[in-house]
Design an enzyme around this catalytic site. Structure first.
Site, mmCIF file in Angstrom:
data_model
loop_
_atom_site.group_PDB
_atom_site.id
_atom_site.type_symbol
_atom_site.label_atom_id
_atom_site.label_comp_id
_atom_site.label_asym_id
_atom_site.label_seq_id
_atom_site.Cartn_x
_atom_site.Cartn_y
_atom_site.Cartn_z
ATOM 1 N N CYS A 297 0.843 -1.198 0.000
ATOM 2 C CA CYS A 297 0.000 0.000 0.000
ATOM 3 C C CYS A 297 0.872 1.240 0.000
ATOM 4 C CB CYS A 297 -0.925 -0.009 1.213
ATOM 5 S SG CYS A 297 -1.994 1.435 1.291
ATOM 6 N N CYS B 268 -0.520 4.177 1.928
ATOM 7 C CA CYS B 268 -0.381 4.094 3.392
ATOM 8 C C CYS B 268 1.050 4.354 3.828
ATOM 9 C CB CYS B 268 -0.732 2.699 3.903
ATOM 10 S SG CYS B 268 -2.246 2.033 3.274
ATOM 11 N N ASP B 269 1.961 3.591 3.254
ATOM 12 C CA ASP B 269 3.314 3.501 3.808
ATOM 13 C C ASP B 269 4.329 4.377 3.093
ATOM 14 O OD1 ASP B 269 2.271 1.565 5.519
ATOM 15 O OD2 ASP B 269 2.700 -0.055 4.124
#
Lengths: 305, 77
Positions: A132, A135-136
């Site tokens: 992701c 996200c990261d």
């Protein structure tokens, strides 16, 4: 309590199905791990959903959830472990241990990222390996990273990573790049290094990832790339384990549906969106398919309820 | 009242779900944006031994990801 309908999944297909079911006055429960599905993992803005010229996946998800919650519908944040056919309907079990019963079920559980299945991948999840980028990605400021996969999602991930990372590579297995030209031009502009013919062999590190090893498929040589992040963008696999015995699968492990009414091979069990063998995987299509499935489920419940 | 600190990024869906989950139950928490705050990022990696978000620190107990059952158990909700 016996519900008319249980919807499994909180992406565009599930939310659209939920809104339609509630408006048909079906007594409905929606069970989802979280809202938004793959849409929220998208690393670039959405620019093809009618009514929104440009919107982030997260913002669109919040609008979907808010709209759904305006309706009379029960919502459980939970994961489904099993769906069973019983007389008069279905049992749906969740990992929390809760069990629910309904006359009909719509599966809209979408797809999960496809793993590389190479040594080191699993043990470094959260320690440099990510599925992701949205996200990261921000955690890789001033680091060197590799994106595996040279399709559009790989290029989009690389383009978004370039604003954090010091150096971004794209590793593609095949000799050609399949991403759109507009993405390829952007990658060039941002000095993203594209390497084709690269077969990933291993992800290495101590506590965190420090390198990825790939084989150059032309020269057969093993090459080590020093990176602290590996972002896997090689497609997705349908999330269907809980319904295995009740449905038929396509060669891509998608749930086969009747394209007319979204019914699976089990009467009363419907499916919609990316989890199915629908030809195109798009947010607007998933929403439309969710709507179709809800209206078909309504018809089924009226006739069999 | 438990002292709660969440390490998150603005773009991560499970971070949003986690914060909504606590807000709905009127549970107060401190939110550190590790996309911008490098010090908080190091603190999170040190505490959890990994780089995935969200991480939640409840009175020193570290939970990685939005583990609803674990969080509910610790907070008795």
């Amino acid at each position: 309590m016996l519900y008319d309908l249980i919807i499994i999944g909180g992406g565009p297909a599930g939310v659209a199905a939920g809104i339609y079911a509630a408006r048909q006055n079906l007594n409905t429960l929606l069970i989802a791990k979280s809202f938004g599905g793959q849409m929220t993992r998208k690393s670039v803005d959405i620019e093809n959903y009618p009514g929104f010229e440009k919107i982030s996946g997260l913002d669109l998800m919040q609008k979907f959830e808010k709209h759904l919650r305006k309706n009379k519908i029960d919502i459980e944040i939970d994961s489904v472990s099993k769906v069973e056919k019983v007389s008069g309907g279905f049992y749906v079990s969740a990992t929390s241990g809760k069990q629910f019963q309904s006359k009909a079920v719509i599966v809209t559980s979408g797809a999960d990222p496809r793993p590389l299945e190479v040594p080191g991948e699993k043990e470094f999840i959260g320690k440099g390996v990510s599925y992701c980028t949205a996200c990261d990605g921000p955690l890789f400021g001033d680091k060197e990273v590799a994106v595996v996969g040279g399709g559009n999602s790989g290029f989009e991930a690389a383009i978004s990573l370039h604003s954090y990372a010091k150096k971004v590579y794209i590793l593609e297995f095949s000799p050609q790049i399949k991403a759109d030209e507009i993405n390829q031009k952007l990658a060039q502009k941002y000095d993203i290094e594209v390497i084709t013919n690269a077969a990933i062999k291993e992800i290495k590190g101590k506590d965190f990832v420090d390198s990825v090893i790939y084989q150059d498929r032309k020269s057969q040589k093993l090459i080590t790339l020093n990176v602290q992040g590996v972002f896997v963008e090689i497609g997705s696999q349908p999330a269907t384990s809980f319904a295995k015995d009740l449905v038929e699968f396509s060669e891509k492990d998608e749930i086969k549906i009747d394209p007319k009414n979204n019914m699976t091979k089990t009467p009363g069990l419907f499916a919609a969106g990316d989890v199915t063998d629908v030809r195109w995987k798009q947010i607007v299509i998933a929403a439309g398919e969710g709507c179709k499935a809800a209206l078909s489920a309504y018809e089924y419940i009226i006739n069999h309820g | 009242m438990a002292k709660i600190k969440i390490y998150s990024t603005p773009t991560c869906p499970y971070c949003v779900t986690l914060k909504e989950f606590l807000k709905e139950r009127d549970i107060a928490f401190e939110d550190a944006n590790v996309a911008q705050d490098a010090q908080a990022r190091e603190e999170m990696i040190h505490k959890s031994g990994q780089m995935g978000v969200p991480v939640i620190d409840i009175d020193g107990e570290i939970i990685i990801g939005f583990d609803r059952e674990k969080i509910s158990k610790i907070l008795k909700i």
